[in-house]
Design an enzyme around this catalytic site. Structure first.
Site, mmCIF file in Angstrom:
data_model
loop_
_atom_site.group_PDB
_atom_site.id
_atom_site.type_symbol
_atom_site.label_atom_id
_atom_site.label_comp_id
_atom_site.label_asym_id
_atom_site.label_seq_id
_atom_site.Cartn_x
_atom_site.Cartn_y
_atom_site.Cartn_z
ATOM 1 N N ASP A 209 0.865 -0.981 0.055
ATOM 2 C CA ASP A 209 -0.010 -0.062 0.004
ATOM 3 C C ASP A 209 0.819 1.338 0.007
ATOM 4 O OD1 ASP A 209 -2.471 -1.710 0.051
ATOM 5 O OD2 ASP A 209 -2.093 -1.547 2.450
ATOM 6 N N LYS B 88 1.860 2.241 -4.880
ATOM 7 C CA LYS B 88 2.607 1.846 -6.434
ATOM 8 C C LYS B 88 1.427 1.976 -7.539
ATOM 9 C CE LYS B 88 2.264 -2.254 -4.379
ATOM 10 N NZ LYS B 88 2.253 -1.909 -3.133
ATOM 11 N N GLY C 47 -4.595 -4.183 -3.712
ATOM 12 C CA GLY C 47 -5.581 -3.295 -4.056
ATOM 13 C C GLY C 47 -4.799 -2.183 -4.386
ATOM 14 N N HIS C 48 -4.891 -1.703 -5.831
ATOM 15 C CA HIS C 48 -3.892 -0.423 -6.257
ATOM 16 C C HIS C 48 -4.842 0.384 -6.699
ATOM 17 C CE1 HIS C 48 -0.307 -3.598 -7.204
ATOM 18 N NE2 HIS C 48 -0.844 -3.504 -6.006
ATOM 19 N N GLN D 285 2.234 -5.900 -3.226
ATOM 20 C CA GLN D 285 2.670 -6.005 -1.896
ATOM 21 C C GLN D 285 3.929 -5.013 -1.941
ATOM 22 O OE1 GLN D 285 1.571 -9.469 -3.165
ATOM 23 N NE2 GLN D 285 -0.347 -8.678 -2.880
HETATM 24 P P1 GDP Z 1 -0.642 0.358 -3.394
HETATM 25 O O1 GDP Z 1 -1.149 -0.939 -3.022
HETATM 26 O O2 GDP Z 1 0.731 0.526 -3.298
HETATM 27 O O3 GDP Z 1 -1.119 0.887 -4.969
HETATM 28 O O4 GDP Z 1 -1.336 1.622 -2.870
HETATM 29 P P2 GDP Z 1 -2.850 1.611 -2.223
HETATM 30 O O5 GDP Z 1 -3.639 2.220 -3.432
HETATM 31 O O6 GDP Z 1 -3.211 0.595 -1.772
HETATM 32 O O7 GDP Z 1 -2.926 2.751 -1.158
HETATM 33 C C1 GDP Z 1 -2.352 4.070 -1.406
HETATM 34 C C2 GDP Z 1 -3.140 5.151 -0.980
HETATM 35 O O8 GDP Z 1 -2.722 6.350 -1.113
HETATM 36 C C3 GDP Z 1 -4.389 5.428 -2.005
HETATM 37 O O9 GDP Z 1 -5.595 5.573 -1.514
HETATM 38 C C4 GDP Z 1 -3.823 6.411 -2.890
HETATM 39 O O10 GDP Z 1 -4.763 7.179 -3.476
HETATM 40 C C5 GDP Z 1 -3.311 7.417 -2.002
HETATM 41 N N1 GDP Z 1 -1.977 8.011 -2.383
HETATM 42 C C6 GDP Z 1 -0.950 7.699 -3.382
HETATM 43 N N2 GDP Z 1 -0.049 8.797 -3.465
HETATM 44 C C7 GDP Z 1 -0.635 9.634 -2.315
HETATM 45 C C8 GDP Z 1 -0.129 10.937 -1.931
HETATM 46 O O11 GDP Z 1 1.082 11.533 -2.408
HETATM 47 N N3 GDP Z 1 -0.593 11.630 -1.069
HETATM 48 C C9 GDP Z 1 -2.063 11.133 -0.774
HETATM 49 N N4 GDP Z 1 -2.629 11.923 0.284
HETATM 50 N N5 GDP Z 1 -2.416 9.914 -0.821
HETATM 51 C C10 GDP Z 1 -1.858 9.361 -1.948
HETATM 52 P P1 IMO Z 2 -0.665 -4.010 -2.176
HETATM 53 O O1 IMO Z 2 -0.418 -4.731 -3.566
HETATM 54 C C1 IMO Z 2 -0.834 -4.635 2.067
HETATM 55 C C2 IMO Z 2 -0.776 -8.503 3.581
HETATM 56 C C3 IMO Z 2 -2.084 -9.098 4.414
HETATM 57 C C4 IMO Z 2 -1.405 -9.823 5.490
HETATM 58 C C5 IMO Z 2 -0.470 -10.591 4.706
HETATM 59 C C6 IMO Z 2 -0.696 -12.039 4.256
HETATM 60 O O2 IMO Z 2 -2.105 -3.465 -2.185
HETATM 61 O O3 IMO Z 2 0.510 -3.176 -1.789
HETATM 62 P P2 IMO Z 2 -2.234 -12.645 2.268
HETATM 63 O O4 IMO Z 2 -3.654 -12.366 1.742
HETATM 64 O O5 IMO Z 2 -1.382 -12.226 0.950
HETATM 65 O O6 IMO Z 2 -1.990 -14.320 2.614
HETATM 66 O O7 IMO Z 2 -1.981 -11.797 3.392
HETATM 67 O O8 IMO Z 2 0.051 -9.665 3.740
HETATM 68 N N1 IMO Z 2 -1.185 -8.149 2.427
HETATM 69 C C7 IMO Z 2 -0.984 -6.877 2.119
HETATM 70 N N2 IMO Z 2 -0.858 -5.501 2.798
HETATM 71 N N3 IMO Z 2 -0.882 -4.450 0.816
HETATM 72 C C8 IMO Z 2 -1.017 -5.384 -0.057
HETATM 73 O O9 IMO Z 2 -1.174 -5.280 -1.277
HETATM 74 C C9 IMO Z 2 -1.284 -6.917 0.777
HETATM 75 N N4 IMO Z 2 -1.369 -8.026 0.229
HETATM 76 C C10 IMO Z 2 -1.208 -8.682 1.191
HETATM 77 O O10 IMO Z 2 -2.606 -7.958 5.125
HETATM 78 O O11 IMO Z 2 -0.821 -9.203 6.646
HETATM 79 MG MG MG Z 3 -2.825 -1.608 -1.955
#
Ligand code: GDP
Ligand code: IMO
Ligand code: MG
Length: 424
Positions: free
Chosen positions: A12, A15, A39-40, A224
């Site tokens: 999270d 990416k 979840g991206h 991840q």
């Molecule tokens: P990922 O799994 O690495 O793609 O990240 P996620 O999408 O799960 O979580 C990142 C969160 O941060 C999302 O809600 C993005 O919209 C948000 N985000 C990304 N870059 C920024 C930033 O520079 N500032 C803020 N406030 N939010 C951001």
């Molecule tokens: P993105 O791509 C954050 C965490 C789960 C748990 C551990 C194992 O959005 O960055 P799993 O379901 O993979 O067996 O869970 O890994 N986890 C993540 N945490 N972002 C993710 O993906 C994750 N994918 C798995 O919360 O701790």
């Molecule tokens: Mg994510």
């Protein structure tokens, strides 16, 4: 130019946003690992997209999207993802390619994930219950695995599924006293997956190597983060794949030496969702402040994310194992309003200071963070578009992270939108 984007914390990191931004200059975006546990988030002109299996290049209409061998695919999640984009007039026809060798996540994987977590009780990993661990376990075990290519031969798949489900039912009833699953129901679902997905299934390794030979520009997208890497993260509180950049070559059959640049993504603080060690966690008002300002709730599960100070020991280690050339640091806007901000620059373990991250959790659980404290900033950063316009305290914060990690921070995020990105 080929580049790889990977998370350097516990997932999270942002990416999705960084891949979407960089995809502007790429012909092809490749998802190389993980599954629908990811979840991206991509936000374009106020519209939010949550991508679980589709590469974050999907939003750009001309980008070829590839899902390679090491991704574990829940076909229903993928079909839903394609449909949700279609509802926003984004089609993946003729530009989505799925590896015939990617493994398939089926109902019994999700069931096993759930049963196992429930049985573990307070020792649970805190998985996403998306069937990830059980599917990768079947892949490693070989005898009970289903791959995307199997959807092309339904007669053979029917017999195979009967055999697998018989075996799984014996396990589930004996170990967990669970209701048996119905093999025919799972097969009927697979028939419907086959109808919708077989047009996209190919040999993605061949496609990628041909594309490289033609001089196409490819962006590889990790899921991840390094701290969740099965071999190099905080085992057992990890995911079941090599989620650092080390998983990229094996995940898609393209050697790392064909990638010109490895870009690591970090938040300006740390978060973790699920159980496991987190040395700089702030289970207090500071953590709460970051969670609310940064909307730190899981994209896949909605769970509140644990929040804490930036950990440079984690980032340095992740950048080292993933061979990172440059860093993208996002969420600097989120830290605004804190009087002081802290960066963990070392750990003290049994009275000795170390800057090398101990991936063994027995040692890690002893680690006490050693902080450098800096003055915070009040200013709203969300409209700023150049590094020089950032407040001096924000610039100093970025420079200190560069100094400790010895990596240049070339991309800065000041908001979730595509445009809220500063290049240096
Ligand atoms: P990922 O799994 O690495 O793609 O990240 P996620 O999408 O799960 O979580 C990142 C969160 O941060 C999302 O809600 C993005 O919209 C948000 N985000 C990304 N870059 C920024 C930033 O520079 N500032 C803020 N406030 N939010 C951001
Ligand atoms: P993105 O791509 C954050 C965490 C789960 C748990 C551990 C194992 O959005 O960055 P799993 O379901 O993979 O067996 O869970 O890994 N986890 C993540 N945490 N972002 C993710 O993906 C994750 N994918 C798995 O919360 O701790
Ligand atoms: Mg994510």
């Amino acid at each position: 130019m080929n580049a790889c984007v990977t998370g350097l914390q516990w997932g999270d990191e942002g990416k999705g946003k960084i891949v979407d931004v960089l995809a502007e200059k790429s012909d092809i975006v490749v998802r190389y690992g993980g599954g629908a546990n990811a979840g991206h988030t991509v936000i374009v002109d106020g519209t939010k997209f949550a991508l679980h299996l589709l590469p974050s290049g999907s939003i750009r209409p001309n980008t070829i999207c590839v899902i390679t061998n090491a991704v574990v695919i829940d076909p229903q999640v993928l079909i839903d993802g394609i449909r949700k984009l279609a509802e926003k007039n984004i089609t993946l026809d003729n530009r989505l390619l799925i590896s015939e060798n990617a493994h398939v996540v089926l109902d019994y994987h999700k069931k096993e994930d759930q049963l196992r977590e429930e049985a573990l009780g307070k020792n649970k990993i805190g998985t996403t219950i998306r069937g990830i661990g059980p599917c990768y376990a079947d892949k490693v075990g070989r005898s009970y695995a289903v791959r995307m290519g199997d959807l092309r031969n339904l007669d053979k798949l029917k017999a195979k599924l009967q055999n697998i489900v018989d075996y799984k039912n014996k396990l589930f009833t004996a170990l967990y006293n669970a209701e048996p699953l119905n093999a025919d129901e799972i097969f009927q679902n697979c028939k419907s997956y086959a109808e919708k997905l077989t047009p996209f299934i190919i040999d993605t390794t061949e496609f990628l190597h041909k594309s490289i030979a033609e001089g196409k520009s490819i962006l590889f997208e990790g899921a991840q983060g390094s701290m969740l890497d099965l071999d190099h993260g905080t085992f057992p509180f990890v995911t079941s794949s090599n989620s650092s950049a080390l998983g990229m070559p094996s995940g898609c059959g393209v050697p790392a030496k064909m990638v010109d640049k490895f870009i690591g993504v970090i938040k300006a603080y740390s978060t973790r969702v699920g159980a496991g060690p987190f040395p700089t966690e702030q289970d207090n008002e500071t953590g709460q402040y970051i969670r609310e300002r940064g909307h730190e709730y899981g994209t896949t599960t909605g769970r509140p994310r644990r929040c804490g100070w930036f950990d440079a020991v984690v980032t340095s280690y992740s950048a080292t194992i993933s061979g990172i050339d440059e860093i993208a640091m996002v969420h600097l806007d989120t830290l605004a309003g804190l009087k002081e901000v802290k960066i963990c620059k070392a750990y003290e373990i049994n009275g000795k200071e170390t800057t090398f991250f101990p991936a063994n959790i027995d040692r890690l659980s002893q680690a006490q963070p050693v902080y450098e404290t800096l003055p915070g900033w009040e200013e709203d950063l969300s409209e700023i578009s150049s590094f020089d316009d950032l407040p001096a305290n924000t610039q100093n914060y970025i420079k200190l992270v560069e100094q400790i990690t010895k990596k240049p921070i070339t991309i800065i995020g000041v908001g979730p939108g595509r445009k809220q990105t500063i290049f240096r």
